[in-house]
Design a protein around this motif. Structure first.
Motif, PDB file in Angstrom:
ATOM      1  N   ALA A 146       0.833  -1.201   0.000  1.00 27.71           N
ATOM      2  CA  ALA A 146       0.000   0.000   0.000  1.00 27.71           C
ATOM      3  C   ALA A 146       0.866   1.248   0.000  1.00 27.71           C
ATOM      4  O   ALA A 146       0.553   2.233  -0.689  1.00 27.71           O
ATOM      5  CB  ALA A 146      -0.934  -0.017   1.205  1.00 27.71           C
ATOM      6  N   ALA A 147       1.986   1.236   0.722  1.00 24.21           N
ATOM      7  CA  ALA A 147       2.894   2.395   0.749  1.00 24.21           C
ATOM      8  C   ALA A 147       3.477   2.646  -0.646  1.00 24.21           C
ATOM      9  O   ALA A 147       3.620   3.801  -1.077  1.00 24.21           O
ATOM     10  CB  ALA A 147       4.000   2.160   1.770  1.00 24.21           C
ATOM     11  N   LEU A 148       3.813   1.585  -1.355  1.00 24.37           N
ATOM     12  CA  LEU A 148       4.316   1.737  -2.735  1.00 24.37           C
ATOM     13  C   LEU A 148       3.232   2.273  -3.664  1.00 24.37           C
ATOM     14  O   LEU A 148       3.468   3.153  -4.479  1.00 24.37           O
ATOM     15  CB  LEU A 148       4.816   0.391  -3.275  1.00 24.37           C
ATOM     16  N   PHE A 149       2.032   1.718  -3.532  1.00 25.24           N
ATOM     17  CA  PHE A 149       0.932   2.118  -4.411  1.00 25.24           C
ATOM     18  C   PHE A 149       0.545   3.580  -4.201  1.00 25.24           C
ATOM     19  O   PHE A 149       0.099   4.248  -5.138  1.00 25.24           O
ATOM     20  CB  PHE A 149      -0.283   1.191  -4.207  1.00 25.24           C
ATOM     21  N   GLU A 150       0.719   4.078  -2.992  1.00 18.28           N
ATOM     22  CA  GLU A 150       0.426   5.501  -2.712  1.00 18.28           C
ATOM     23  C   GLU A 150       1.284   6.407  -3.582  1.00 18.28           C
ATOM     24  O   GLU A 150       0.864   7.500  -3.955  1.00 18.28           O
ATOM     25  CB  GLU A 150       0.689   5.825  -1.229  1.00 18.28           C
ATOM     26  N   GLU A 151       2.492   5.966  -3.923  1.00 16.60           N
ATOM     27  CA  GLU A 151       3.441   6.786  -4.698  1.00 16.60           C
ATOM     28  C   GLU A 151       3.244   6.630  -6.217  1.00 16.60           C
ATOM     29  O   GLU A 151       3.794   7.404  -6.986  1.00 16.60           O
ATOM     30  CB  GLU A 151       4.882   6.390  -4.339  1.00 16.60           C
ATOM     31  N   MET A 152       2.494   5.627  -6.622  1.00 20.80           N
ATOM     32  CA  MET A 152       2.346   5.343  -8.061  1.00 20.80           C
ATOM     33  C   MET A 152       1.327   6.272  -8.709  1.00 20.80           C
ATOM     34  O   MET A 152       0.444   6.807  -8.060  1.00 20.80           O
ATOM     35  CB  MET A 152       1.866   3.895  -8.268  1.00 20.80           C
ATOM     36  N   ASP A 153       1.451   6.393 -10.033  1.00 16.78           N
ATOM     37  CA  ASP A 153       0.443   7.058 -10.853  1.00 16.78           C
ATOM     38  C   ASP A 153      -0.852   6.248 -10.750  1.00 16.78           C
ATOM     39  O   ASP A 153      -0.814   5.016 -10.775  1.00 16.78           O
ATOM     40  CB  ASP A 153       0.930   7.107 -12.316  1.00 16.78           C
ATOM     41  N   PRO A 154      -2.002   6.901 -10.594  1.00 12.06           N
ATOM     42  CA  PRO A 154      -3.262   6.173 -10.402  1.00 12.06           C
ATOM     43  C   PRO A 154      -3.559   5.156 -11.515  1.00 12.06           C
ATOM     44  O   PRO A 154      -4.014   4.050 -11.239  1.00 12.06           O
ATOM     45  CB  PRO A 154      -4.322   7.271 -10.379  1.00 12.06           C
ATOM     46  N   PHE A 160      -2.218  -2.605 -12.049  1.00 13.94           N
ATOM     47  CA  PHE A 160      -1.740  -3.734 -11.228  1.00 13.94           C
ATOM     48  C   PHE A 160      -2.860  -4.305 -10.368  1.00 13.94           C
ATOM     49  O   PHE A 160      -3.004  -5.522 -10.246  1.00 13.94           O
ATOM     50  CB  PHE A 160      -0.556  -3.321 -10.350  1.00 13.94           C
ATOM     51  N   LEU A 161      -3.635  -3.430  -9.782  1.00  9.48           N
ATOM     52  CA  LEU A 161      -4.734  -3.900  -8.933  1.00  9.48           C
ATOM     53  C   LEU A 161      -5.728  -4.743  -9.735  1.00  9.48           C
ATOM     54  O   LEU A 161      -6.263  -5.735  -9.233  1.00  9.48           O
ATOM     55  CB  LEU A 161      -5.455  -2.715  -8.280  1.00  9.48           C
ATOM     56  N   GLY A 162      -5.950  -4.364 -10.985  1.00  9.16           N
ATOM     57  CA  GLY A 162      -6.860  -5.115 -11.846  1.00  9.16           C
ATOM     58  C   GLY A 162      -6.328  -6.487 -12.224  1.00  9.16           C
ATOM     59  O   GLY A 162      -7.098  -7.396 -12.530  1.00  9.16           O
ATOM     60  N   ARG A 163      -5.026  -6.664 -12.199  1.00 12.41           N
ATOM     61  CA  ARG A 163      -4.422  -7.954 -12.557  1.00 12.41           C
ATOM     62  C   ARG A 163      -4.289  -8.891 -11.343  1.00 12.41           C
ATOM     63  O   ARG A 163      -4.059 -10.076 -11.515  1.00 12.41           O
ATOM     64  CB  ARG A 163      -3.033  -7.711 -13.166  1.00 12.41           C
ATOM     65  N   MET A 164      -4.371  -8.340 -10.155  1.00 12.84           N
ATOM     66  CA  MET A 164      -4.149  -9.138  -8.946  1.00 12.84           C
ATOM     67  C   MET A 164      -5.361 -10.000  -8.597  1.00 12.84           C
ATOM     68  O   MET A 164      -6.471  -9.742  -9.059  1.00 12.84           O
ATOM     69  CB  MET A 164      -3.864  -8.218  -7.759  1.00 12.84           C
ATOM     70  N   ARG A 165      -5.093 -10.983  -7.779  1.00 10.76           N
ATOM     71  CA  ARG A 165      -6.200 -11.756  -7.199  1.00 10.76           C
ATOM     72  C   ARG A 165      -7.059 -10.804  -6.372  1.00 10.76           C
ATOM     73  O   ARG A 165      -6.532  -9.865  -5.749  1.00 10.76           O
ATOM     74  CB  ARG A 165      -5.665 -12.863  -6.290  1.00 10.76           C
ATOM     75  N   PRO A 166      -8.364 -11.007  -6.329  1.00 10.45           N
ATOM     76  CA  PRO A 166      -9.236 -10.066  -5.586  1.00 10.45           C
ATOM     77  C   PRO A 166      -8.872  -9.911  -4.116  1.00 10.45           C
ATOM     78  O   PRO A 166      -8.909  -8.784  -3.586  1.00 10.45           O
ATOM     79  CB  PRO A 166     -10.634 -10.681  -5.741  1.00 10.45           C
ATOM     80  N   ASP A 167      -8.474 -10.981  -3.445  1.00  5.73           N
ATOM     81  CA  ASP A 167      -8.148 -10.866  -2.015  1.00  5.73           C
ATOM     82  C   ASP A 167      -6.890 -10.041  -1.786  1.00  5.73           C
ATOM     83  O   ASP A 167      -6.811  -9.219  -0.868  1.00  5.73           O
ATOM     84  CB  ASP A 167      -8.023 -12.263  -1.369  1.00  5.73           C
ATOM     85  N   ALA A 168      -5.868 -10.194  -2.669  1.00  2.00           N
ATOM     86  CA  ALA A 168      -4.630  -9.417  -2.526  1.00  2.00           C
ATOM     87  C   ALA A 168      -4.900  -7.948  -2.840  1.00  2.00           C
ATOM     88  O   ALA A 168      -4.407  -7.050  -2.133  1.00  2.00           O
ATOM     89  CB  ALA A 168      -3.554  -9.969  -3.448  1.00  2.00           C
ATOM     90  N   ALA A 169      -5.709  -7.671  -3.873  1.00  6.03           N
ATOM     91  CA  ALA A 169      -6.040  -6.282  -4.227  1.00  6.03           C
ATOM     92  C   ALA A 169      -6.830  -5.621  -3.107  1.00  6.03           C
ATOM     93  O   ALA A 169      -6.595  -4.444  -2.772  1.00  6.03           O
ATOM     94  CB  ALA A 169      -6.830  -6.262  -5.536  1.00  6.03           C
ATOM     95  N   PHE A 184      -8.115   5.106  -7.096  1.00  5.11           N
ATOM     96  CA  PHE A 184      -7.791   3.847  -7.774  1.00  5.11           C
ATOM     97  C   PHE A 184      -9.062   3.095  -8.165  1.00  5.11           C
ATOM     98  O   PHE A 184      -9.151   2.507  -9.248  1.00  5.11           O
ATOM     99  CB  PHE A 184      -6.910   2.968  -6.902  1.00  5.11           C
ATOM    100  N   SER A 185     -10.069   3.121  -7.305  1.00  2.18           N
ATOM    101  CA  SER A 185     -11.342   2.438  -7.589  1.00  2.18           C
ATOM    102  C   SER A 185     -12.036   3.072  -8.786  1.00  2.18           C
ATOM    103  O   SER A 185     -12.600   2.379  -9.644  1.00  2.18           O
ATOM    104  CB  SER A 185     -12.254   2.475  -6.369  1.00  2.18           C
ATOM    105  N   VAL A 186     -12.027   4.423  -8.845  1.00  6.01           N
ATOM    106  CA  VAL A 186     -12.650   5.129  -9.977  1.00  6.01           C
ATOM    107  C   VAL A 186     -11.947   4.760 -11.276  1.00  6.01           C
ATOM    108  O   VAL A 186     -12.592   4.477 -12.298  1.00  6.01           O
ATOM    109  CB  VAL A 186     -12.621   6.652  -9.749  1.00  6.01           C
TER     110      VAL A 186
END
Length: 198
Positions: A146-154, A160-169, A184-186
């Protein structure tokens, strides 16, 4: 086409030679068989010949006329030979150009095939890299991810979140700030908004 041209040329030259030989032969026969002398001795024949409508005595072509005719025929034959040589040279140049074009076309087809293979390899490699990186994020502790994702472009993060397993995302989204999680959800929800529905 070349064979047809040679046959036509041979027939044309053969016809001209036959006509020339016949004219010369006719002149020689008239001179050698005494016909000319008979005309000269017989006054009636001379009178009949000279009393034609035009008043001119008909004669076989003079040797100078035959020579001029032969010269004209030779000149025409030389012109035909020059045209034939020019045509042969042009055909040869066209053959060389066709070989060159065929060779270049083969090179272009080979380069296109190589480019297709390179693009396929790049696509496969990129997909492999994305799958590997997605698995890395999935196996990380959700708080660290989550700390890494905070720094990423939305858009990048949502991919990446769309490619992950639902539980990990879901675990990573839970560790994000509410603003980042909402953004990210939008992005995730809007990615396929323009896809036609059945």
């Amino acid at each position: 086409m070349k064979v047809f041209f040679w046959k036509k040329r041979s027939r044309m030259l053969g016809s001209l030679q036959v006509i020339t030989v016949l004219l010369i032969g006719s002149a020689l026969l008239r001179l050698s068989d005494g016909t000319g002398q008979a005309f000269a001795r017989d006054p009636e024949v001379i009178e009949t010949v000279t009393s034609n409508s035009s008043g001119e005595v008909p004669m076989c072509p003079a040797p100078d006329d035959l020579k001029n005719m032969l010269t004209a025929l030779n000149h025409r034959e030389d012109g035909l030979v020059e045209r034939e040589t020019a045509l042969r040279d042009r055909m040869h140049a066209l053959d060389i150009a066709e070989e060159h074009v065929t060779e270049k076309l083969a090179q272009l087809e080979s380069a296109e095939q190589s480019l297709r293979e390179t693009i396929a390899l790049a696509d496969t490699a990129a997909e492999t890299d994305l799958d590997r990186l997605t698995r890395v994020y999935e196996t990380m502790k959700p708080k660290q991810a989550a700390a890494l994702f905070e720094e990423m472009d939305p858009n990048f993060a949502a991919g990446f979140l769309g490619r992950m397993r639902p539980d990990a995302a879901a675990a990573i989204l839970a560790g994000l700030t509410p603003e980042a999680a909402h953004l990210f959800s939008v992005v995730l929800a809007g990615r396929n908004a323009n896809v036609p529905r059945q």
